[in-house]
Scaffold this active site. Structure first.
Site, PDB file in Angstrom:
ATOM      1  N   ASN A 162      45.427  45.307 159.074  1.00 40.16           N
ATOM      2  CA  ASN A 162      46.327  45.074 157.950  1.00 40.16           C
ATOM      3  C   ASN A 162      46.349  43.583 157.669  1.00 40.16           C
ATOM      4  OD1 ASN A 162      47.740  47.821 157.429  1.00 40.16           O
ATOM      5  ND2 ASN A 162      47.703  47.566 159.662  1.00 40.16           N
ATOM      6  N   GLU A 163      45.516  43.204 156.710  1.00 41.34           N
ATOM      7  CA  GLU A 163      45.320  41.789 156.407  1.00 41.34           C
ATOM      8  C   GLU A 163      46.442  41.284 155.499  1.00 41.34           C
ATOM      9  OE1 GLU A 163      43.279  40.161 158.025  1.00 41.34           O
ATOM     10  OE2 GLU A 163      41.281  41.052 158.160  1.00 41.34           O
ATOM     11  N   PRO A 164      46.518  39.955 155.291  1.00 44.70           N
ATOM     12  CA  PRO A 164      47.517  39.421 154.359  1.00 44.70           C
ATOM     13  C   PRO A 164      47.485  40.186 153.039  1.00 44.70           C
ATOM     14  CG  PRO A 164      46.430  37.619 155.485  1.00 44.70           C
ATOM     15  CD  PRO A 164      45.727  38.873 155.916  1.00 44.70           C
ATOM     16  N   SER A 166      49.033  43.144 152.856  1.00 46.91           N
ATOM     17  CA  SER A 166      49.340  44.544 153.186  1.00 46.91           C
ATOM     18  C   SER A 166      50.827  44.823 153.006  1.00 46.91           C
ATOM     19  CB  SER A 166      48.960  44.841 154.644  1.00 46.91           C
ATOM     20  OG  SER A 166      47.586  44.692 154.837  1.00 46.91           O
ATOM     21  N   THR A 181      38.699  36.947 159.355  1.00 44.91           N
ATOM     22  CA  THR A 181      38.495  38.043 160.316  1.00 44.91           C
ATOM     23  C   THR A 181      37.002  38.304 160.503  1.00 44.91           C
ATOM     24  OG1 THR A 181      40.593  39.054 159.687  1.00 44.91           O
ATOM     25  CG2 THR A 181      38.969  40.499 160.721  1.00 44.91           C
TER      26      THR A 181
END
Ligand code: F6R
Length: 324
Positions: A162-164, A166, A181
């Site tokens: 869950n990246e920025p 999300s 990532t």
């Protein structure tokens, strides 16, 4: 008294943090908690449902669980697992797949029923993914929900993938990986261009439903993101900050990963300090940077208004401290 002091020291921390001397001790304690859960469930004839992570962080936890199985007879027959994520696309037998990772680090060495192991499927066609994700969520629910979810944290602040950006109520879904990532994964893939751009991940909402959430982090490289996750404002820019909203979360850190927290990095803001030469120098430079002033222009008021009154009183006048 000690407890009260600790409360004051941790006043910038918005979730419970436990700090261990090193990753080994921290990992043993997490493994012990998992083992205790499994045994308690066995006594009640129930399954233990574990949410698992991959990456460097949990490796020693899995090694200890394997040791507990081999040397102390801990059985995993009543254990059901759900992994957080898998790259997409990804063949399960590829060296970098999370299936391979989990088999090598845990599943091949314990007596878990492989039918009880769930890892997002990186081989699906795009159009099959939504139904798969929904079924993944349903399956977790149908076995009673996750008893413990283990997490690492990425340098973007991601949990799972869950990246920025999300959403806090996100479910299992296909996501695009952040550039940082992919750079962090480049070594495993022999170059960033070989790292998949996508992954299937449990959502923040999925993680949130776990009865217990343990986020682990080791190493100075994680110190700055840990400070943001623990002390920062809740924001989708750092998805791990959403964990501040959970009543069931604990961060397990080693001293290096904790070193950016206020109580270690700028301790004068939260407690009386022993003003060694080193700490004095650190504080004065910090103050000059913060106020954007040359050291020799720092005043008594600057010290007093920024948590350094104790230093000014004990070793002042501040002009002498500045000169020194
Ligand atoms: C892995 C996962 C990721 C990692 C994170 C930290 O399943 O979901 O969120 O936990 O990227 O990775 P390491 O532990 O390699 O620093």
């Amino acid at each position: 008294m000690a407890r009260l002091n600790l409360l004051e020291e941790t006043r910038f921390e918005k979730l419970p943090v436990t700090i261990f001397k090193n990753p080994k001790e921290a990992s043993l304690s997490v493994a012990q908690r998992i083992a205790t859960l499994i045994k308690e469930k066995q006594q009640q004839n129930l399954n233990a449902v574990l949410g698992l992570a991959t990456g460097a962080t949990p490796i020693a936890v899995y090694a200890e669980l394997v040791r507990l199985h081999k040397e102390e007879g801990l059985s995993f027959k009543n254990v059901i697992t759900f992994n957080l994520d898998e790259y997409y696309p990804m063949q399960p037998n590829a060296a970098q797949s999370y299936v391979t990772f989990m088999n090598e680090n845990l599943f091949n060495h314990i007596d878990i029923d492989k039918n009880n192991v769930h890892i997002p499927d990186g081989t699906l066609n795009l159009e099959e993914i939504p139904a798969f994700c929904l079924a993944y969520e349903r399956k977790i629910e149908s076995v009673g929900g996750l008893d413990i979810q283990i997490l690492g944290i990425g340098r973007t602040g991601h949990i799972g993938f869950n990246e920025p950006g999300s959403a806090p109520n996100s479910g299992t879904r296909l996501v695009t990986l952040d550039d940082l990532t992919r750079r962090d994964a480049a070594r495993d893939f022999g170059g960033k261009s070989n790292v998949p751009t996508k992954a299937i991940t449990m959502g923040i909402g999925t993680i949130f439903k776990a009865k217990e959430i343990i986020l682990m982090a080791w190493n100075r490289k994680k110190a700055s993101i840990i400070k943001k996750a623990v002390e920062g404002e809740i924001s989708s820019e750092v998805p791990a900050t959403y964990l501040q909203l959970s009543d069931n979360v604990e961060f397990i850190l080693d001293q290096d990963a904790a070193s950016g927290l206020t109580r270690f990095n700028t301790p004068w803001l939260v407690k009386d300090c022993v003003w060694t030469e080193e700490l004095t120098r650190k504080a004065v430079i910090w103050l000059a940077n913060k106020l954007n002033k040359p050291i020799l222009k720092l005043t008594e008021d600057d010290f007093n208004n920024n948590g350094m009154a104790q230093l000014a009183t004990e070793q002042g006048p501040v002009y002498n401290i500045n000169i020194h």
